[in-house]
Design a protein around this motif. Structure first.
Motif, mmCIF file in Angstrom:
data_model
loop_
_atom_site.group_PDB
_atom_site.id
_atom_site.type_symbol
_atom_site.label_atom_id
_atom_site.label_comp_id
_atom_site.label_asym_id
_atom_site.label_seq_id
_atom_site.Cartn_x
_atom_site.Cartn_y
_atom_site.Cartn_z
ATOM 1 N N ALA A 16 24.690 34.811 11.129
ATOM 2 C CA ALA A 16 24.779 36.257 10.891
ATOM 3 C C ALA A 16 23.619 36.929 11.598
ATOM 4 O O ALA A 16 22.567 36.319 11.810
ATOM 5 C CB ALA A 16 24.735 36.568 9.399
ATOM 6 N N ILE A 17 23.821 38.192 11.979
ATOM 7 C CA ILE A 17 22.770 38.971 12.627
ATOM 8 C C ILE A 17 22.619 40.298 11.893
ATOM 9 O O ILE A 17 23.604 40.978 11.616
ATOM 10 C CB ILE A 17 23.091 39.214 14.115
ATOM 11 N N GLU A 18 21.364 40.632 11.598
ATOM 12 C CA GLU A 18 21.039 41.934 11.005
ATOM 13 C C GLU A 18 20.530 42.829 12.127
ATOM 14 O O GLU A 18 19.465 42.565 12.700
ATOM 15 C CB GLU A 18 19.939 41.787 9.958
ATOM 16 N N PHE A 19 21.322 43.861 12.471
ATOM 17 C CA PHE A 19 20.913 44.800 13.508
ATOM 18 C C PHE A 19 21.601 46.128 13.272
ATOM 19 O O PHE A 19 22.824 46.209 13.294
ATOM 20 C CB PHE A 19 21.273 44.273 14.897
ATOM 21 N N ASP A 20 20.809 47.141 13.032
ATOM 22 C CA ASP A 20 21.343 48.485 12.849
ATOM 23 C C ASP A 20 20.629 49.466 13.761
ATOM 24 O O ASP A 20 20.815 50.668 13.646
ATOM 25 C CB ASP A 20 21.181 48.938 11.391
ATOM 26 N N GLY A 21 19.810 48.941 14.658
ATOM 27 C CA GLY A 21 19.009 49.819 15.491
ATOM 28 C C GLY A 21 19.742 50.332 16.713
ATOM 29 O O GLY A 21 20.887 49.974 16.974
ATOM 30 N N PRO A 22 19.056 51.159 17.480
ATOM 31 C CA PRO A 22 19.639 51.670 18.713
ATOM 32 C C PRO A 22 19.646 50.577 19.784
ATOM 33 O O PRO A 22 18.822 49.656 19.746
ATOM 34 C CB PRO A 22 18.697 52.803 19.100
ATOM 35 N N LEU A 23 20.570 50.683 20.708
ATOM 36 C CA LEU A 23 20.678 49.734 21.811
ATOM 37 C C LEU A 23 19.708 50.189 22.906
ATOM 38 O O LEU A 23 20.088 50.921 23.815
ATOM 39 C CB LEU A 23 22.119 49.707 22.315
ATOM 40 N N GLU A 24 18.422 49.780 22.751
ATOM 41 C CA GLU A 24 17.404 50.206 23.695
ATOM 42 C C GLU A 24 16.355 49.113 23.844
ATOM 43 O O GLU A 24 16.228 48.229 22.990
ATOM 44 C CB GLU A 24 16.754 51.505 23.236
ATOM 45 N N LEU A 25 15.612 49.190 24.948
ATOM 46 C CA LEU A 25 14.556 48.213 25.193
ATOM 47 C C LEU A 25 13.613 48.145 24.002
ATOM 48 O O LEU A 25 13.225 49.175 23.454
ATOM 49 C CB LEU A 25 13.759 48.590 26.440
ATOM 50 N N GLY A 26 13.273 46.931 23.606
ATOM 51 C CA GLY A 26 12.333 46.723 22.509
ATOM 52 C C GLY A 26 12.946 46.698 21.127
ATOM 53 O O GLY A 26 12.287 46.287 20.178
ATOM 54 N N ALA A 27 14.206 47.129 21.004
ATOM 55 C CA ALA A 27 14.858 47.066 19.685
ATOM 56 C C ALA A 27 14.986 45.604 19.278
ATOM 57 O O ALA A 27 15.202 44.730 20.110
ATOM 58 C CB ALA A 27 16.220 47.751 19.727
ATOM 59 N N ARG A 28 14.840 45.353 17.983
ATOM 60 C CA ARG A 28 14.844 43.966 17.488
ATOM 61 C C ARG A 28 15.934 43.755 16.450
ATOM 62 O O ARG A 28 16.345 44.678 15.770
ATOM 63 C CB ARG A 28 13.499 43.639 16.844
ATOM 64 N N TRP A 29 16.335 42.491 16.332
ATOM 65 C CA TRP A 29 17.214 42.083 15.254
ATOM 66 C C TRP A 29 16.789 40.719 14.757
ATOM 67 O O TRP A 29 15.956 40.058 15.371
ATOM 68 C CB TRP A 29 18.688 42.081 15.667
ATOM 69 N N VAL A 30 17.327 40.329 13.623
ATOM 70 C CA VAL A 30 17.037 39.021 13.043
ATOM 71 C C VAL A 30 18.343 38.248 12.956
ATOM 72 O O VAL A 30 19.350 38.744 12.457
ATOM 73 C CB VAL A 30 16.415 39.151 11.635
ATOM 74 N N ALA A 31 18.307 37.025 13.467
ATOM 75 C CA ALA A 31 19.458 36.127 13.383
ATOM 76 C C ALA A 31 19.210 35.120 12.268
ATOM 77 O O ALA A 31 18.147 34.490 12.221
ATOM 78 C CB ALA A 31 19.669 35.406 14.704
ATOM 79 N N HIS A 32 20.176 35.001 11.380
ATOM 80 C CA HIS A 32 20.118 33.988 10.318
ATOM 81 C C HIS A 32 20.815 32.754 10.877
ATOM 82 O O HIS A 32 22.008 32.798 11.191
ATOM 83 C CB HIS A 32 20.802 34.504 9.055
ATOM 84 N N GLU A 33 20.053 31.666 11.005
ATOM 85 C CA GLU A 33 20.551 30.488 11.699
ATOM 86 C C GLU A 33 20.494 29.244 10.833
ATOM 87 O O GLU A 33 19.763 29.174 9.849
ATOM 88 C CB GLU A 33 19.749 30.294 12.992
ATOM 89 N N ARG A 34 21.289 28.263 11.259
ATOM 90 C CA ARG A 34 21.306 26.964 10.587
ATOM 91 C C ARG A 34 21.436 25.888 11.651
ATOM 92 O O ARG A 34 22.322 25.940 12.498
ATOM 93 C CB ARG A 34 22.473 26.893 9.601
ATOM 94 N N PHE A 35 20.525 24.936 11.609
ATOM 95 C CA PHE A 35 20.564 23.783 12.508
ATOM 96 C C PHE A 35 20.500 22.556 11.628
ATOM 97 O O PHE A 35 19.471 22.277 11.017
ATOM 98 C CB PHE A 35 19.392 23.825 13.496
ATOM 99 N N GLY A 36 21.633 21.852 11.514
ATOM 100 C CA GLY A 36 21.713 20.746 10.567
ATOM 101 C C GLY A 36 21.517 21.298 9.169
ATOM 102 O O GLY A 36 22.062 22.344 8.825
ATOM 103 N N PRO A 37 20.665 20.665 8.361
ATOM 104 C CA PRO A 37 20.445 21.165 6.999
ATOM 105 C C PRO A 37 19.423 22.309 6.937
ATOM 106 O O PRO A 37 19.253 22.924 5.897
ATOM 107 C CB PRO A 37 19.906 19.937 6.264
#
Length: 165
Positions: free
Chosen positions: A41-62
Protein backbone atom coordinates in the motif's frame (compact mmCIF):
# COMPACT_ATOMS: atom_id res chain seq x y z
CA UNK A 1 27.82 1.43 -7.30
CA UNK A 2 24.85 0.07 -9.19
CA UNK A 3 23.50 -3.32 -8.07
CA UNK A 4 20.82 -3.60 -10.73
CA UNK A 5 19.61 -1.51 -13.66
CA UNK A 6 16.72 -2.48 -15.91
CA UNK A 7 14.65 -0.75 -18.59
CA UNK A 8 11.69 -2.29 -20.40
CA UNK A 9 9.01 -0.76 -22.59
CA UNK A 10 5.63 -1.54 -24.12
CA UNK A 11 3.31 0.02 -26.69
CA UNK A 12 0.03 1.18 -25.14
CA UNK A 13 -3.02 1.77 -27.33
CA UNK A 14 -3.91 4.97 -25.48
CA UNK A 15 -2.89 8.60 -25.78
CA UNK A 16 0.04 9.81 -23.65
CA UNK A 17 -2.27 11.90 -21.42
CA UNK A 18 -4.28 8.77 -20.56
CA UNK A 19 -1.14 6.74 -19.82
CA UNK A 20 0.21 9.67 -17.80
CA UNK A 21 -2.90 9.71 -15.63
CA UNK A 22 -2.43 6.01 -14.90
CA UNK A 23 1.31 6.02 -14.09
CA UNK A 24 1.06 9.12 -11.90
CA UNK A 25 -1.72 7.63 -9.77
CA UNK A 26 0.86 6.73 -7.13
CA UNK A 27 -1.57 4.97 -4.80
CA UNK A 28 -2.29 2.44 -7.59
CA UNK A 29 1.37 1.43 -8.05
CA UNK A 30 1.03 -1.69 -5.83
CA UNK A 31 -1.96 -2.78 -7.93
CA UNK A 32 0.07 -2.45 -11.14
CA UNK A 33 3.05 -4.25 -9.61
CA UNK A 34 0.85 -7.26 -8.85
CA UNK A 35 0.50 -9.56 -5.85
CA UNK A 36 4.19 -10.57 -5.80
CA UNK A 37 5.32 -6.98 -5.20
CA UNK A 38 6.77 -6.20 -1.79
CA UNK A 39 4.82 -2.91 -1.81
CA UNK A 40 1.37 -3.55 -0.38
CA UNK A 41 0.00 0.00 0.00
CA UNK A 42 1.09 3.59 -0.58
CA UNK A 43 0.08 6.65 1.43
CA UNK A 44 0.18 9.70 -0.85
CA UNK A 45 -2.18 12.63 -0.92
CA UNK A 46 0.27 15.32 -1.92
CA UNK A 47 0.70 17.28 -5.11
CA UNK A 48 2.53 15.70 -8.05
CA UNK A 49 5.63 17.89 -7.81
CA UNK A 50 9.36 17.66 -7.25
CA UNK A 51 10.18 16.81 -3.65
CA UNK A 52 6.72 15.48 -2.77
CA UNK A 53 6.99 12.35 -0.64
CA UNK A 54 4.99 9.24 0.06
CA UNK A 55 5.34 6.20 2.28
CA UNK A 56 5.15 2.67 0.94
CA UNK A 57 4.03 -0.08 3.31
CA UNK A 58 6.09 -3.09 2.28
CA UNK A 59 6.58 -6.73 3.13
CA UNK A 60 9.61 -8.85 2.29
CA UNK A 61 9.16 -12.39 3.55
CA UNK A 62 7.95 -12.14 7.15
CA UNK A 63 9.33 -8.60 7.57
CA UNK A 64 7.02 -5.58 7.33
CA UNK A 65 8.39 -2.07 7.03
CA UNK A 66 7.67 1.41 5.72
CA UNK A 67 9.88 2.92 3.04
CA UNK A 68 9.74 6.58 1.99
CA UNK A 69 9.91 7.76 -1.62
CA UNK A 70 10.42 11.21 -3.09
CA UNK A 71 9.48 12.53 -6.53
CA UNK A 72 12.58 13.43 -8.56
CA UNK A 73 11.09 14.22 -12.00
CA UNK A 74 7.77 15.53 -13.25
CA UNK A 75 7.59 16.52 -16.92
CA UNK A 76 3.86 16.31 -17.56
CA UNK A 77 3.01 13.73 -20.18
CA UNK A 78 6.65 12.64 -20.62
CA UNK A 79 8.59 11.73 -17.48
CA UNK A 80 7.71 10.77 -13.92
CA UNK A 81 10.49 9.67 -11.58
CA UNK A 82 11.08 8.98 -7.90
CA UNK A 83 13.67 7.62 -5.53
CA UNK A 84 12.84 5.05 -2.86
CA UNK A 85 14.84 4.75 0.32
CA UNK A 86 15.09 1.72 2.57
CA UNK A 87 13.48 2.07 5.96
CA UNK A 88 15.88 4.09 8.08
CA UNK A 89 15.77 6.95 10.50
CA UNK A 90 15.46 10.33 8.78
CA UNK A 91 19.00 11.39 9.71
CA UNK A 92 20.40 8.31 7.91
CA UNK A 93 18.13 8.66 4.88
CA UNK A 94 19.89 7.62 1.69
CA UNK A 95 22.87 5.92 3.34
CA UNK A 96 21.14 2.54 3.07
CA UNK A 97 21.11 2.54 -0.71
CA UNK A 98 18.51 3.88 -3.07
CA UNK A 99 16.23 2.64 -5.79
CA UNK A 100 15.51 5.06 -8.63
CA UNK A 101 12.38 4.53 -10.71
CA UNK A 102 10.90 6.33 -13.67
CA UNK A 103 8.34 6.15 -16.42
CA UNK A 104 9.01 7.74 -19.79
CA UNK A 105 6.22 8.30 -22.31
CA UNK A 106 6.48 9.05 -26.03
CA UNK A 107 3.73 9.23 -28.66
CA UNK A 108 3.93 6.19 -30.94
CA UNK A 109 1.66 5.06 -33.78
CA UNK A 110 -1.50 6.66 -32.36
CA UNK A 111 -0.69 5.43 -28.86
CA UNK A 112 2.19 5.65 -26.40
CA UNK A 113 5.57 3.98 -25.99
CA UNK A 114 5.84 3.54 -22.22
CA UNK A 115 9.25 2.77 -20.73
CA UNK A 116 9.83 1.81 -17.11
CA UNK A 117 13.33 2.05 -15.67
CA UNK A 118 14.84 1.16 -12.30
CA UNK A 119 18.32 1.46 -10.89
CA UNK A 120 19.30 0.15 -7.46
CA UNK A 121 22.35 1.70 -5.80
CA UNK A 122 24.23 -0.12 -3.07
CA UNK A 123 24.28 1.27 0.47
CA UNK A 124 27.19 3.26 1.91
CA UNK A 125 27.72 0.48 4.45
CA UNK A 126 26.72 -3.17 4.35
CA UNK A 127 27.00 -3.55 0.59
CA UNK A 128 28.51 -7.04 0.75
CA UNK A 129 25.41 -8.72 2.28
CA UNK A 130 23.20 -6.84 -0.17
CA UNK A 131 25.31 -7.96 -3.15
CA UNK A 132 25.15 -11.54 -1.87
CA UNK A 133 21.37 -11.33 -1.51
CA UNK A 134 21.07 -10.02 -5.08
CA UNK A 135 23.13 -12.92 -6.38
CA UNK A 136 21.64 -15.74 -4.27
CA UNK A 137 18.03 -14.67 -4.82
CA UNK A 138 18.68 -13.71 -8.47
CA UNK A 139 16.95 -10.39 -7.79
CA UNK A 140 17.70 -8.71 -11.16
CA UNK A 141 15.78 -11.47 -12.98
CA UNK A 142 12.87 -11.07 -10.54
CA UNK A 143 13.01 -7.29 -10.86
CA UNK A 144 12.83 -7.52 -14.68
CA UNK A 145 9.81 -9.83 -14.39
CA UNK A 146 8.20 -7.36 -11.96
CA UNK A 147 8.76 -4.44 -14.34
CA UNK A 148 7.22 -6.42 -17.19
CA UNK A 149 4.23 -7.25 -14.96
CA UNK A 150 3.85 -3.57 -14.07
CA UNK A 151 4.03 -2.48 -17.71
CA UNK A 152 1.42 -5.07 -18.69
CA UNK A 153 -0.94 -3.95 -15.92
CA UNK A 154 -0.48 -0.24 -16.72
CA UNK A 155 -1.12 -1.03 -20.41
CA UNK A 156 -4.32 -2.86 -19.54
CA UNK A 157 -5.52 -0.09 -17.21
CA UNK A 158 -4.81 2.68 -19.74
CA UNK A 159 -6.37 0.82 -22.65
CA UNK A 160 -9.41 -0.02 -20.57
CA UNK A 161 -9.89 3.70 -19.76
CA UNK A 162 -10.06 4.51 -23.47
CA UNK A 163 -11.72 1.34 -24.76
CA UNK A 164 -8.57 0.60 -26.79
CA UNK A 165 -6.56 -2.56 -27.01
Amino acid sequence: MTLSEITESVHVDAAPDVVWAVVTDVRRHPEFAGPKSITKAIEFDGPLELGARWVAHERFGPSRFDAPSEITAVDRGHDFGWVSFPPMKEENRGSGGRAYWDYHLEPENGGTRLSHHMRVEEPDRGALPMKAMYKVLNLPKKQRAAILTTLGNVKEAAEHRTGGG
